[in-house]
Design a protein around this motif. Structure first.
Motif, mmCIF file in Angstrom:
data_model
loop_
_atom_site.group_PDB
_atom_site.id
_atom_site.type_symbol
_atom_site.label_atom_id
_atom_site.label_comp_id
_atom_site.label_asym_id
_atom_site.label_seq_id
_atom_site.Cartn_x
_atom_site.Cartn_y
_atom_site.Cartn_z
ATOM 1 N N ASP A 21 1.166 9.681 7.575
ATOM 2 C CA ASP A 21 0.038 8.790 7.885
ATOM 3 C C ASP A 21 0.355 7.317 7.663
ATOM 4 N N LEU A 22 0.853 6.974 6.489
ATOM 5 C CA LEU A 22 1.130 5.562 6.210
ATOM 6 C C LEU A 22 2.312 5.036 7.022
ATOM 7 N N PRO A 23 3.370 5.824 7.247
ATOM 8 C CA PRO A 23 4.401 5.334 8.173
ATOM 9 C C PRO A 23 3.861 5.101 9.594
ATOM 10 N N ALA A 24 2.946 5.961 10.046
ATOM 11 C CA ALA A 24 2.341 5.762 11.367
ATOM 12 C C ALA A 24 1.499 4.488 11.388
ATOM 13 N N LEU A 25 0.798 4.213 10.297
ATOM 14 C CA LEU A 25 0.027 2.970 10.197
ATOM 15 C C LEU A 25 0.959 1.765 10.255
ATOM 16 N N ALA A 26 2.059 1.816 9.519
ATOM 17 C CA ALA A 26 3.022 0.709 9.535
ATOM 18 C C ALA A 26 3.584 0.504 10.942
ATOM 19 N N ASP A 27 3.940 1.595 11.608
ATOM 20 C CA ASP A 27 4.446 1.489 12.979
ATOM 21 C C ASP A 27 3.424 0.820 13.884
ATOM 22 N N HIS A 28 2.166 1.215 13.745
ATOM 23 C CA HIS A 28 1.105 0.642 14.588
ATOM 24 C C HIS A 28 0.941 -0.851 14.295
ATOM 25 N N LEU A 29 0.939 -1.224 13.034
ATOM 26 C CA LEU A 29 0.791 -2.641 12.678
ATOM 27 C C LEU A 29 1.982 -3.457 13.189
ATOM 28 N N PHE A 30 3.183 -2.902 13.110
ATOM 29 C CA PHE A 30 4.360 -3.592 13.661
ATOM 30 C C PHE A 30 4.203 -3.796 15.173
ATOM 31 N N ARG A 31 3.730 -2.760 15.883
ATOM 32 C CA ARG A 31 3.516 -2.895 17.316
ATOM 33 C C ARG A 31 2.495 -3.994 17.603
ATOM 34 N N LEU A 32 1.406 -4.014 16.827
ATOM 35 C CA LEU A 32 0.376 -5.035 17.042
ATOM 36 C C LEU A 32 0.918 -6.433 16.758
ATOM 37 N N SER A 33 1.821 -6.554 15.813
ATOM 38 C CA SER A 33 2.342 -7.872 15.443
ATOM 39 C C SER A 33 3.226 -8.469 16.538
ATOM 40 N N ASN A 47 -6.312 11.414 10.807
ATOM 41 C CA ASN A 47 -5.652 12.200 9.759
ATOM 42 C C ASN A 47 -5.601 11.424 8.450
ATOM 43 N N LEU A 48 -5.256 10.147 8.532
ATOM 44 C CA LEU A 48 -5.186 9.318 7.325
ATOM 45 C C LEU A 48 -6.536 9.276 6.633
ATOM 46 N N LYS A 49 -7.576 9.018 7.388
ATOM 47 C CA LYS A 49 -8.914 8.956 6.805
ATOM 48 C C LYS A 49 -9.314 10.297 6.189
ATOM 49 N N LEU A 79 -6.658 -2.374 5.921
ATOM 50 C CA LEU A 79 -5.605 -2.156 6.911
ATOM 51 C C LEU A 79 -6.120 -1.321 8.078
ATOM 52 N N LEU A 80 -6.965 -0.343 7.776
ATOM 53 C CA LEU A 80 -7.562 0.468 8.840
ATOM 54 C C LEU A 80 -8.454 -0.386 9.742
ATOM 55 N N THR A 112 0.836 -1.206 0.000
ATOM 56 C CA THR A 112 0.000 0.000 0.000
ATOM 57 C C THR A 112 0.866 1.250 0.000
ATOM 58 N N TYR A 113 1.918 1.232 0.777
ATOM 59 C CA TYR A 113 2.825 2.374 0.815
ATOM 60 C C TYR A 113 3.480 2.594 -0.552
ATOM 61 N N LYS A 114 3.873 1.516 -1.207
ATOM 62 C CA LYS A 114 4.472 1.634 -2.538
ATOM 63 C C LYS A 114 3.465 2.206 -3.534
ATOM 64 N N LYS A 115 2.197 1.850 -3.415
ATOM 65 C CA LYS A 115 1.159 2.418 -4.285
ATOM 66 C C LYS A 115 0.994 3.913 -4.019
ATOM 67 N N ALA A 116 1.053 4.306 -2.762
ATOM 68 C CA ALA A 116 0.953 5.725 -2.426
ATOM 69 C C ALA A 116 2.149 6.494 -2.996
ATOM 70 N N LEU A 117 3.333 5.911 -2.921
ATOM 71 C CA LEU A 117 4.509 6.547 -3.509
ATOM 72 C C LEU A 117 4.359 6.697 -5.017
ATOM 73 N N GLU A 118 3.814 5.688 -5.651
ATOM 74 C CA GLU A 118 3.575 5.748 -7.100
ATOM 75 C C GLU A 118 2.637 6.911 -7.434
ATOM 76 N N LEU A 119 1.586 7.051 -6.661
ATOM 77 C CA LEU A 119 0.652 8.163 -6.850
ATOM 78 C C LEU A 119 1.373 9.498 -6.645
ATOM 79 N N HIS A 120 2.171 9.582 -5.631
ATOM 80 C CA HIS A 120 2.928 10.798 -5.335
ATOM 81 C C HIS A 120 3.877 11.140 -6.480
ATOM 82 N N TYR A 121 4.588 10.164 -6.987
ATOM 83 C CA TYR A 121 5.546 10.401 -8.072
ATOM 84 C C TYR A 121 4.856 10.914 -9.332
#
Length: 104
Positions: free
Chosen positions: A90-102, A59-61, A46-47, A13-22
């Motif tokens: 937003d997406l880095p914060a989501l990744a951090d949260h998912l890592f914590r949950l894992s 913020n992400l939403k 993911l949310l 998902t993050y890579k897709k967001a980067l693609e959109l940004h580029y």
């Protein structure tokens, strides 16, 4: 339980967001809107997994919703900050949260 599949989905998902940004400057609103909708389809599950109450959740939403609305009305420039916030915060914060949950 959060496992490797969910973390891979977050990375994808993050890579897709980067693609959109580029492509933000070079593509027109309808093309970006299509990518925005695809990104939202990747983020929504993911949310749901992440739940509420983690930093930047709202913020992400909001950034996704505003970006979609601006692209629908032909106002790409109005959401340049939204795509930036998605990829830089937003997406880095989501990744951090998912890592914590894992690890729980």
């Amino acid at each position: 339980m959060i496992g490797i599949n969910e973390l891979k989905a977050c990375h994808h998902t993050y890579k897709k967001a980067l693609e959109l940004h580029y492509q933000w400057e070079d593509k027109d609103e309808p093309e970006l809107l299509k990518q925005c909708n695809e990104l939202r389809e990747l983020i929504d599950p993911l949310l749901e997994i992440a739940g509420d109450g983690w930093p930047r959740h709202q913020n992400l939403k909001r950034h996704l919703s505003v970006m979609k609305a601006n692209l629908e009305t032909g106002n790409k420039d109005g959401s340049t900050c939204d795509i930036n916030d998605l990829i830089y915060a937003d997406l880095p914060a989501l990744a951090d949260h998912l890592f914590r949950l894992s690890t729980q």
